[in-house]
Design an enzyme around this catalytic site. Structure first.
Site, PDB file in Angstrom:
ATOM      1  N   HIS A 104       0.837  -1.206   0.000  1.00 44.18           N
ATOM      2  CA  HIS A 104       0.000   0.000   0.000  1.00 44.18           C
ATOM      3  C   HIS A 104       0.864   1.246   0.000  1.00 44.18           C
ATOM      4  O   HIS A 104       2.065   1.194   0.306  1.00 44.18           O
ATOM      5  CB  HIS A 104      -0.959   0.026   1.195  1.00 44.18           C
ATOM      6  CG  HIS A 104      -0.290   0.103   2.538  1.00 44.18           C
ATOM      7  ND1 HIS A 104       0.033  -1.010   3.289  1.00 44.18           N
ATOM      8  CD2 HIS A 104       0.133   1.161   3.273  1.00 44.18           C
ATOM      9  CE1 HIS A 104       0.599  -0.636   4.417  1.00 44.18           C
ATOM     10  NE2 HIS A 104       0.685   0.689   4.439  1.00 44.18           N
ATOM     11  N   HIS A 114       3.925   7.208   3.757  1.00 45.04           N
ATOM     12  CA  HIS A 114       4.875   6.106   3.632  1.00 45.04           C
ATOM     13  C   HIS A 114       4.445   5.136   2.546  1.00 45.04           C
ATOM     14  O   HIS A 114       3.337   5.212   2.024  1.00 45.04           O
ATOM     15  CB  HIS A 114       5.073   5.373   4.974  1.00 45.04           C
ATOM     16  CG  HIS A 114       3.907   4.576   5.457  1.00 45.04           C
ATOM     17  ND1 HIS A 114       2.980   5.059   6.359  1.00 45.04           N
ATOM     18  CD2 HIS A 114       3.510   3.300   5.184  1.00 45.04           C
ATOM     19  CE1 HIS A 114       2.081   4.124   6.627  1.00 45.04           C
ATOM     20  NE2 HIS A 114       2.369   3.039   5.913  1.00 45.04           N
ATOM     21  N   GLU A 148       7.912   0.996   4.899  1.00 45.53           N
ATOM     22  CA  GLU A 148       7.415  -0.090   5.738  1.00 45.53           C
ATOM     23  C   GLU A 148       7.605  -1.414   4.995  1.00 45.53           C
ATOM     24  O   GLU A 148       7.415  -1.483   3.782  1.00 45.53           O
ATOM     25  CB  GLU A 148       5.919   0.121   6.029  1.00 45.53           C
ATOM     26  CG  GLU A 148       5.310  -0.940   6.949  1.00 45.53           C
ATOM     27  CD  GLU A 148       3.828  -0.702   7.234  1.00 45.53           C
ATOM     28  OE1 GLU A 148       3.192   0.109   6.533  1.00 45.53           O
ATOM     29  OE2 GLU A 148       3.303  -1.350   8.166  1.00 45.53           O
TER      30      GLU A 148
END
Lengths: 134, 134
Positions: B7, B79, B130
């Site tokens: 994502h 992010h 991430e």
């Protein structure tokens, strides 16, 4: 209207250093750097299973990412690009909805040879948003 | 090591307004807002054909995105999250390569119920990154 996520663009001050990080440290499939003087950037593609990340380094004196890197000298997330089926229909719908298209309001041929436009980030909750016709 | 793009997370000051933009103006499939107090955010998923965008609004007094929104009050790109096959093996490799893992260095269970970690943006050319185990 939004179909696939075409790419996420990350501005970087040193594209060879960034390419090495993604290739060697993060273990991704990374293209050779390609200069696109007509777009004012040098680009490297990080190929993922479902989409790609584009690393962008400024090229030339009028690069569209120069101001971003002046503000974020270490680099950062620059824009997100979604695919649409019909860029003119998308543009007409979005302008009628009150969104601002950057530049002269007309789609132009982007770095992938397809018609693109950029929406004003102020109209998309702070995110610079590109649309690209599939 | 990097597999799919899981994502892209966009921080927004008003998640209902942002969800309405993506649903009504941009014509995307958008989930209901979900409060995740243990993660300090309220989240909405924008489902695309190949991945998803997450809209994040701060929740509570110690939200991990509060500082970002204080600096970027209109919102912005927060992010990017990639999938990896083995988060501990990834962590060990990255730390051995000189990258810094945020927090105590151990993977924790993220908002999707899977082990995640965040790399220091200063080690990834300015982008908060991430990793999530598939």
């Amino acid at each position: 209207m939004l179909l696939r996520l075409n790419h996420v663009a990350l501005a970087v001050p040193d594209i060879e250093a960034a390419a090495a990080t993604y290739r060697e440290t993060l273990g991704a499939s990374v293209s050779q750097a390609e200069a696109l003087p007509e777009h004012g950037v040098t680009v490297v593609f990080v190929e993922l299973e479902n989409t790609k990340v584009e690393l962008l380094e400024p090229l030339g004196d009028t690069s569209p990412i120069a101001a971003f890197l002046a503000k974020n000298p270490k680099g950062g997330m620059h824009h997100i690009c979604y695919e649409v089926a019909d860029i003119v229909a998308a543009r007409d719908h979005l302008v009628a909805s009150g969104m601002r298209v950057l530049g002269n309001g007309e789609p132009r041929i982007g770095a992938h040879g397809k018609p693109v436009l950029f929406l004003h980030p102020g109209d998309v909750h702070g995110t610079l948003t590109e649309l690209q016709q599939v």
